[in-house]
Write a protein that holds these residues in place. Structure first.
Motif, short mmCIF file in Angstrom:
data_model
loop_
_atom_site.label_atom_id
_atom_site.label_comp_id
_atom_site.label_asym_id
_atom_site.label_seq_id
_atom_site.Cartn_x
_atom_site.Cartn_y
_atom_site.Cartn_z
N MET A 1 0.86 -1.28 0.08
CA MET A 1 0.03 -0.04 -0.08
C MET A 1 0.92 1.17 0.10
O MET A 1 1.94 1.27 0.56
CB MET A 1 -0.90 0.04 1.26
CG MET A 1 -2.23 -1.03 1.33
SD MET A 1 -3.13 -0.72 2.52
CE MET A 1 -2.12 -1.40 3.87
N GLU A 2 0.34 2.11 -0.84
CA GLU A 2 1.02 3.44 -0.82
C GLU A 2 0.39 4.59 -0.08
O GLU A 2 -0.73 4.71 -0.08
CB GLU A 2 1.04 3.98 -2.08
CG GLU A 2 1.59 5.24 -2.53
CD GLU A 2 1.70 5.98 -4.08
OE1 GLU A 2 2.38 6.93 -4.24
OE2 GLU A 2 1.10 5.11 -4.82
N LEU A 4 -0.80 7.88 0.90
CA LEU A 4 -1.46 9.17 0.46
C LEU A 4 -1.28 10.63 1.18
O LEU A 4 -1.15 11.66 0.64
CB LEU A 4 -2.78 8.99 -0.13
CG LEU A 4 -2.85 7.77 -1.18
CD1 LEU A 4 -4.46 7.74 -1.78
CD2 LEU A 4 -2.08 7.88 -2.42
N ARG A 15 -3.41 3.87 -0.56
CA ARG A 15 -3.93 3.46 -1.64
C ARG A 15 -3.94 1.81 -1.73
O ARG A 15 -2.49 1.54 -1.61
CB ARG A 15 -3.36 4.08 -3.04
CG ARG A 15 -4.21 3.33 -4.26
CD ARG A 15 -3.47 4.03 -5.51
NE ARG A 15 -4.24 5.35 -5.89
CZ ARG A 15 -3.36 6.36 -5.49
NH1 ARG A 15 -1.91 6.16 -5.36
NH2 ARG A 15 -3.94 7.38 -5.79
N GLY A 19 -6.38 -0.55 -5.92
CA GLY A 19 -6.63 0.73 -6.23
C GLY A 19 -7.49 1.76 -5.27
O GLY A 19 -7.41 3.07 -5.72
N GLU A 21 -8.98 3.85 -1.77
CA GLU A 21 -8.41 4.45 -0.81
C GLU A 21 -8.86 3.96 0.36
O GLU A 21 -9.87 3.71 0.70
CB GLU A 21 -8.66 5.91 -0.84
CG GLU A 21 -7.87 6.58 -1.99
CD GLU A 21 -8.21 8.04 -2.33
OE1 GLU A 21 -8.87 8.35 -1.37
OE2 GLU A 21 -7.67 8.73 -3.01
#
Length: 286
Positions: A1-2, A4, A15, A19, A21
């Motif tokens: 997971m990135e 944000l 994210r 894809g 949130e």
């Protein structure tokens, strides 16, 4: 997971791999982290998925405002309600309960008791949810140094009832509960008796009303145009129909939408069942 966005040291917006949130919590998860970095999976305690089209940023702000230990406590306590009610209680309910518990614990520590004037109505109108809420409260109190008052089960019950509706606003459930009480008062006055709200037919009526609220607020009332059935029921149960017309007036006034003829027909059926416990109408009311 990135990552944000970072709300605080313990809560970030990320994210997910699919894809979407999500809100991710964990001790120290956001400490010295930056947007664009990968989430440290070893620190992840819970992932919350915004429900019902809720804005992820606003939802994350709500999560960040609640102490993380109460998020964990609420989620685990709700497992008892999930088992009792057999329904999914998602992120919105977990956050709402955690937020309530955090304030309730502070109030208890400061000896500031909360009054719940709807207690009698809640116990009678939502017996299954109240039983589940009592188990939730017992789970919480077993893990607190200073247990919460027994009446906190009333507030927890309303959160559980609220979980079954499209609206995430608890004021909707308060409004619904007040309307239920008013309808029972009208039926009692029309028939010069007090109806047993613990009876099977009362439970059926309340369930019907709960789903009617959903239909009415989402523009999906029953509208099968069953004129012959309506006329037959009105002829067989004229007194119940007269009472249903009174209930219709209250519902239209409180909800701000007109009832369809079919909704009034089913109200008549339920009133007839309530008035005559020994003789249920042949048609099946939803």
């Amino acid at each position: 997971m990135e990552i944000l966005r970072i709300f605080n040291n313990n809560v970030v917006l990320a994210r997910a791999e699919h894809g979407g949130e999500v809100i991710v919590t964990g001790r120290g998860l956001g400490f010295q982290a930056k947007p664009g970095q990968r989430v440290d999976q070893e620190k992840v305690a819970k992932v919350f998925v915004p429900e019902d089209g809720r804005d992820p940023d606003n939802f994350g702000s709500l999560v960040a405002a609640v102490p993380p230990e109460y998020l964990v406590l609420a989620d685990r306590a709700l497992d008892t309600a999930r088992a009792e009610l057999g329904i999914a209680l998602g992120s919105t309910t977990v956050i709402a309960l955690a937020d309530h518990l955090s304030f309730a614990i502070v109030r208890t520590e400061k000896n500031m008791p909360m009054s719940y004037p709807l207690r009698g109505e809640v116990v009678h109108l939502y017996p299954r949810e109240y039983a589940a809420a009592t188990k939730v409260l017992n789970y919480v109190n077993d893990r607190l140094d200073k247990p919460l008052a027994a009446d906190e089960a009333v507030a927890i019950t309303l959160h559980l009832v609220n979980a079954g509706f499209a609206s995430g606003d608890l004021s909707y459930t308060y409004q619904m509960t007040g309307v239920f009480t008013q309808l029972f008062d009208i039926m009692g006055a029309a028939n010069n008796r007090v109806f047993d709200r613990d009876s099977v037919n009362a439970a059926r009526f309340i369930t019907h009303l709960r789903y009617f609220f959903v239909r009415a607020t989402t523009g999906r009332q029953l509208d099968e145009r069953s004129g012959k059935l309506r006329d037959a029921i009105r002829d067989v149960y004229p007194d119940a129909h007269a009472t249903a017309i009174k209930l219709q007036a209250v519902l239209e006034l409180r909800l701000g939408v007109p009832l369809t003829d079919d909704e009034v027909t089913y109200l008549t059926l339920h009133v007839a069942r309530m008035v005559d416990e020994d003789r249920a109408p042949e048609a099946t009311a939803p």
